[in-house]
Design a protein around this motif. Structure first.
Motif, mmCIF file in Angstrom:
data_model
loop_
_atom_site.group_PDB
_atom_site.id
_atom_site.type_symbol
_atom_site.label_atom_id
_atom_site.label_comp_id
_atom_site.label_asym_id
_atom_site.label_seq_id
_atom_site.Cartn_x
_atom_site.Cartn_y
_atom_site.Cartn_z
ATOM 1 N N GLU A 23 5.454 18.551 -26.468
ATOM 2 C CA GLU A 23 6.039 18.256 -25.168
ATOM 3 C C GLU A 23 7.115 19.272 -24.803
ATOM 4 O OE1 GLU A 23 7.381 14.301 -24.905
ATOM 5 O OE2 GLU A 23 5.427 13.392 -25.249
ATOM 6 N N GLY A 24 7.890 19.715 -25.781
ATOM 7 C CA GLY A 24 8.933 20.688 -25.506
ATOM 8 C C GLY A 24 8.365 21.997 -25.001
ATOM 9 N N ALA A 25 7.260 22.438 -25.632
ATOM 10 C CA ALA A 25 6.636 23.689 -25.198
ATOM 11 C C ALA A 25 6.058 23.552 -23.803
ATOM 12 C CB ALA A 25 5.537 24.095 -26.188
ATOM 13 N N ALA A 26 5.470 22.370 -23.503
ATOM 14 C CA ALA A 26 4.909 22.149 -22.169
ATOM 15 C C ALA A 26 6.006 22.162 -21.117
ATOM 16 C CB ALA A 26 4.156 20.816 -22.127
ATOM 17 N N ALA A 27 7.170 21.596 -21.484
ATOM 18 C CA ALA A 27 8.272 21.553 -20.527
ATOM 19 C C ALA A 27 8.820 22.950 -20.253
ATOM 20 C CB ALA A 27 9.383 20.641 -21.051
ATOM 21 N N GLN A 28 8.764 23.842 -21.257
ATOM 22 C CA GLN A 28 9.298 25.189 -21.083
ATOM 23 C C GLN A 28 8.319 26.094 -20.329
ATOM 24 O OE1 GLN A 28 10.288 26.551 -24.981
ATOM 25 N NE2 GLN A 28 11.915 25.061 -25.283
ATOM 26 N N HIS A 29 7.068 25.686 -20.273
ATOM 27 C CA HIS A 29 6.079 26.514 -19.597
ATOM 28 C C HIS A 29 6.282 26.422 -18.087
ATOM 29 C CE1 HIS A 29 2.357 28.517 -18.641
ATOM 30 N NE2 HIS A 29 2.012 27.489 -17.884
ATOM 31 N N ILE A 30 6.478 27.561 -17.436
ATOM 32 C CA ILE A 30 6.698 27.599 -15.996
ATOM 33 C C ILE A 30 5.548 28.382 -15.371
ATOM 34 C CG2 ILE A 30 8.268 28.310 -14.162
ATOM 35 C CD1 ILE A 30 10.533 28.184 -16.175
ATOM 36 N N ILE A 32 3.311 30.744 -12.767
ATOM 37 C CA ILE A 32 3.615 32.099 -12.310
ATOM 38 C C ILE A 32 4.397 32.083 -11.004
ATOM 39 C CG2 ILE A 32 2.579 34.235 -11.466
ATOM 40 C CD1 ILE A 32 0.342 33.846 -13.455
ATOM 41 N N ALA A 33 3.995 31.263 -10.020
ATOM 42 C CA ALA A 33 4.647 31.274 -8.708
ATOM 43 C C ALA A 33 6.130 30.926 -8.788
ATOM 44 C CB ALA A 33 3.910 30.336 -7.751
ATOM 45 N N PRO A 34 6.544 29.844 -9.484
ATOM 46 C CA PRO A 34 7.983 29.584 -9.599
ATOM 47 C C PRO A 34 8.732 30.702 -10.302
ATOM 48 C CG PRO A 34 6.748 27.606 -10.129
ATOM 49 C CD PRO A 34 5.760 28.720 -10.023
ATOM 50 N N ARG A 35 8.127 31.270 -11.340
ATOM 51 C CA ARG A 35 8.790 32.384 -12.029
ATOM 52 C C ARG A 35 8.950 33.585 -11.094
ATOM 53 N NH1 ARG A 35 5.676 33.608 -17.435
ATOM 54 N NH2 ARG A 35 3.911 32.911 -16.173
ATOM 55 N N PHE A 36 7.921 33.838 -10.297
ATOM 56 C CA PHE A 36 7.977 34.970 -9.373
ATOM 57 C C PHE A 36 9.065 34.751 -8.322
ATOM 58 C CE2 PHE A 36 6.103 37.446 -5.733
ATOM 59 C CZ PHE A 36 6.308 38.687 -6.313
ATOM 60 N N LEU A 183 14.026 28.543 -1.550
ATOM 61 C CA LEU A 183 12.616 28.886 -1.698
ATOM 62 C C LEU A 183 12.182 28.736 -3.157
ATOM 63 C CD1 LEU A 183 9.958 30.038 -0.615
ATOM 64 C CD2 LEU A 183 10.869 32.327 -1.035
ATOM 65 N N ALA A 184 12.971 29.273 -4.087
ATOM 66 C CA ALA A 184 12.625 29.146 -5.502
ATOM 67 C C ALA A 184 12.565 27.678 -5.925
ATOM 68 C CB ALA A 184 13.654 29.906 -6.353
ATOM 69 N N SER A 185 13.514 26.888 -5.418
ATOM 70 C CA SER A 185 13.514 25.458 -5.758
ATOM 71 C C SER A 185 12.305 24.744 -5.177
ATOM 72 C CB SER A 185 14.810 24.816 -5.245
ATOM 73 O OG SER A 185 14.828 23.430 -5.509
ATOM 74 N N LEU A 186 11.949 25.058 -3.935
ATOM 75 C CA LEU A 186 10.813 24.398 -3.297
ATOM 76 C C LEU A 186 9.492 24.785 -3.943
ATOM 77 C CD1 LEU A 186 11.879 24.642 0.458
ATOM 78 C CD2 LEU A 186 11.795 22.585 -0.970
ATOM 79 N N LEU A 190 6.981 22.190 -5.543
ATOM 80 C CA LEU A 190 5.585 22.149 -5.119
ATOM 81 C C LEU A 190 4.653 22.114 -6.318
ATOM 82 C CD1 LEU A 190 3.393 22.344 -2.935
ATOM 83 C CD2 LEU A 190 3.617 24.830 -3.050
ATOM 84 N N HIS A 191 4.926 22.947 -7.322
ATOM 85 C CA HIS A 191 4.067 22.957 -8.510
ATOM 86 C C HIS A 191 4.211 21.666 -9.303
ATOM 87 C CE1 HIS A 191 2.157 26.986 -8.913
ATOM 88 N NE2 HIS A 191 3.009 27.260 -7.948
ATOM 89 N N GLU A 192 5.414 21.127 -9.386
ATOM 90 C CA GLU A 192 5.585 19.847 -10.086
ATOM 91 C C GLU A 192 4.846 18.726 -9.367
ATOM 92 O OE1 GLU A 192 9.776 19.350 -10.283
ATOM 93 O OE2 GLU A 192 10.049 20.758 -11.959
ATOM 94 N N THR A 193 4.901 18.736 -8.022
ATOM 95 C CA THR A 193 4.171 17.728 -7.256
ATOM 96 C C THR A 193 2.672 17.888 -7.433
ATOM 97 O OG1 THR A 193 5.942 17.697 -5.609
ATOM 98 C CG2 THR A 193 3.820 16.780 -4.951
ATOM 99 N N LYS A 194 2.204 19.135 -7.453
ATOM 100 C CA LYS A 194 0.778 19.388 -7.654
ATOM 101 C C LYS A 194 0.328 18.858 -9.011
ATOM 102 C CE LYS A 194 -2.518 23.216 -8.013
ATOM 103 N NZ LYS A 194 -2.668 24.691 -7.985
ATOM 104 N N ASN A 195 1.124 19.092 -10.048
ATOM 105 C CA ASN A 195 0.767 18.581 -11.381
ATOM 106 C C ASN A 195 0.779 17.061 -11.408
ATOM 107 O OD1 ASN A 195 0.545 21.196 -12.343
ATOM 108 N ND2 ASN A 195 2.657 21.281 -13.067
ATOM 109 N N GLU A 196 1.758 16.463 -10.718
ATOM 110 C CA GLU A 196 1.826 14.998 -10.684
ATOM 111 C C GLU A 196 0.624 14.417 -9.951
ATOM 112 O OE1 GLU A 196 3.148 11.275 -11.545
ATOM 113 O OE2 GLU A 196 3.883 13.205 -12.320
#
Length: 426
Positions: A23-30, A32-36, A183-186, A190-196
């Motif tokens: 779970e820790g590794a999954a949480a650290q995985h970000i 590409i779009a948010p990282r960019f 923008l970075a926060s949104l 967006l990716h967190e909502t997509k995963n949910e």
């Protein structure tokens, strides 16, 4: 969301990797779009810092003042990264006051030494105010920071145009910092909502498959059990009838296998008329006296399938939770509505199945009926009778968005509140 019949090796391997990832590794995985987006924000902040450092270097400062300047720039950059990170506006008010005060000191104190050359850092403070404070306070303070930058060029004896330029560039820098941070926060949200949403879709698909398996196999397995018990009694005394019952069991088993293979694509289309004939034959084979009243015309496919499932589950419910000797089935179509009523005896008045595997058949059926604008009611009668009533419009037309999905079948009722348990649990 249809479930594919076959999964490739890569699909299986990828799914296994995701399941085995800590779970820790999954949480650290970000993604590409948010990282960019974060890289763009950081690059913009560094660019503003670089421009300010070049302006200060052009003033001909000595080594010590230059070192102090660079330390202040580094501190402001670190504070701005904290203020621009996602969720920074959710920290405690005390922490906001401390960090904003520190950034204000680091912004205005060097102005006395570097005058207008330090002005770009005021834009960082303006952006931080917009990020951390409520709009009621943020925008007036943002404007005040911009107005304060009119003074340094005037104190330095420079033309009025320089004061206006510094005022405008401060406000612009604040908007750029605020916009890129949001923008970075949104993008991350967006990716967190997509995963949910993906997790919710998987959960709904599992519930659909579970519900369909319950409704399809509950009747078949109950029928196989009863017919097997009948065969056990008849095999020595009436071998020919036992042989006929074995053939029925084989047919039921084959049908159950076909149902399991279809269930990933949705509940198969069923016919109320065919189901009436099937359950009548089954009940007569188990020595239950059956009376039927059928007045049906053509039913829509959605309603036909749902009512067939209701009848099947109602009979399964009766066989599992009662010692019925008499059962009446009424299927009547009148005034644009169809009503199905199943009544049986042999139920204890205070019966309530609380076992772990008592099932959720009635809740499933209530959900299915709601999907075709129908309703399900259950009630105890006198002398240990139990009645299940289902009503629905004859010509129900599904909404265009839901009418066809995936492989061409509309899933029946994904969500609903549970049906109050007033009769035997299914």
């Amino acid at each position: 969301m249809p479930v594919p019949d076959e999964l490739s090796h890569d699909d299986v391997t990828g799914r296994r990797d995701r399941e085995e990832r800590p779970e820790g590794a999954a949480a650290q995985h970000i993604p590409i779009a948010p990282r960019f987006a974060t890289v763009i924000l950081t690059s913009a902040l560094l660019s503003y810092l670089g421009i300010t450092a070049l302006n200060i270097a052009g003033t001909g400062l000595g080594p010590l003042p230059m070192a102090i300047c660079l330390l202040c720039l580094g501190a402001i950059f670190a504070l701005q990264l904290q203020h621009s990170r996602p969720g920074a506006d959710q920290v405690s008010p005390l922490r906001k006051r401390v960090t904003l005060s520190a950034q204000a000191v680091l912004t205005y104190f060097p102005v006395m030494a570097f005058e207008s050359q330090w002005g770009a850092m005021a834009g960082f403070l303006a952006g931080s105010l917009l990020l951390l404070l409520s709009p009621r306070f943020a925008w007036p303070m943002y404007g005040a920071v911009g107005l304060s930058m009119l003074a340094p060029p005037a104190i330095d004896g420079r033309p009025l145009i320089d004061s206006i330029y510094l005022f405008q560039s401060t406000l612009l820098t604040g908007l750029v910092v605020y916009g890129l941070s949001r923008l970075a926060s949104l993008v991350r949200q967006l990716h967190e909502t997509k995963n949910e949403l993906a997790r919710m879709a998987v959960t709904k698909e599992r519930l659909r498959i579970s519900r369909n398996l319950h409704d399809l196999l509950g009747y078949s397995l109950s029928a196989i059990t009863l017919k097997s018990e009948l065969i056990h009694r008849l095999v020595l005394t009436q071998p020919q009838r036992a042989k006929a019952e074995v053939e029925d069991v084989l047919a039921l088993s084959r049908q159950s296998l076909a149902d399991v293979r279809r269930v990933s694509r949705g509940l198969r289309e069923m016919s109320l008329q065919s189901e009436l004939a099937s359950v009548t034959e089954l009940l007569e084979a188990t020595d239950v006296k059956v009376t039927t009243e059928v007045r049906l015309d053509e039913l829509g496919p959605e309603v036909n399938t749902v009512l067939a499932a209701v009848l099947r589950e109602g009979i399964t419910n009766m066989l599992r939770h009662s010692r019925a000797t008499v059962c009446s089935i009424e299927a009547v179509q009148d005034a644009g509505r169809v009503r199905l009523v199943v009544t049986n005896d042999g139920v204890a008045p205070v019966y309530r199945d609380t076992s772990h595997d008592s099932g959720a058949g009635l809740q499933n059926l209530a959900m299915r009926l709601r999907s075709v604008s129908g309703r399900l009611t259950v009630a105890h009668g006198s002398e240990g009778t139990f009645q299940l009533t289902a009503e629905a419009p004859v010509d129900f037309v599904p909404a265009p968005r839901e009418s066809r999905e995936g492989t061409g079948r509309r899933p029946l009722a994904e969500e609903s509140s549970p049906l109050p348990c007033t009769g035997p649990a299914a």
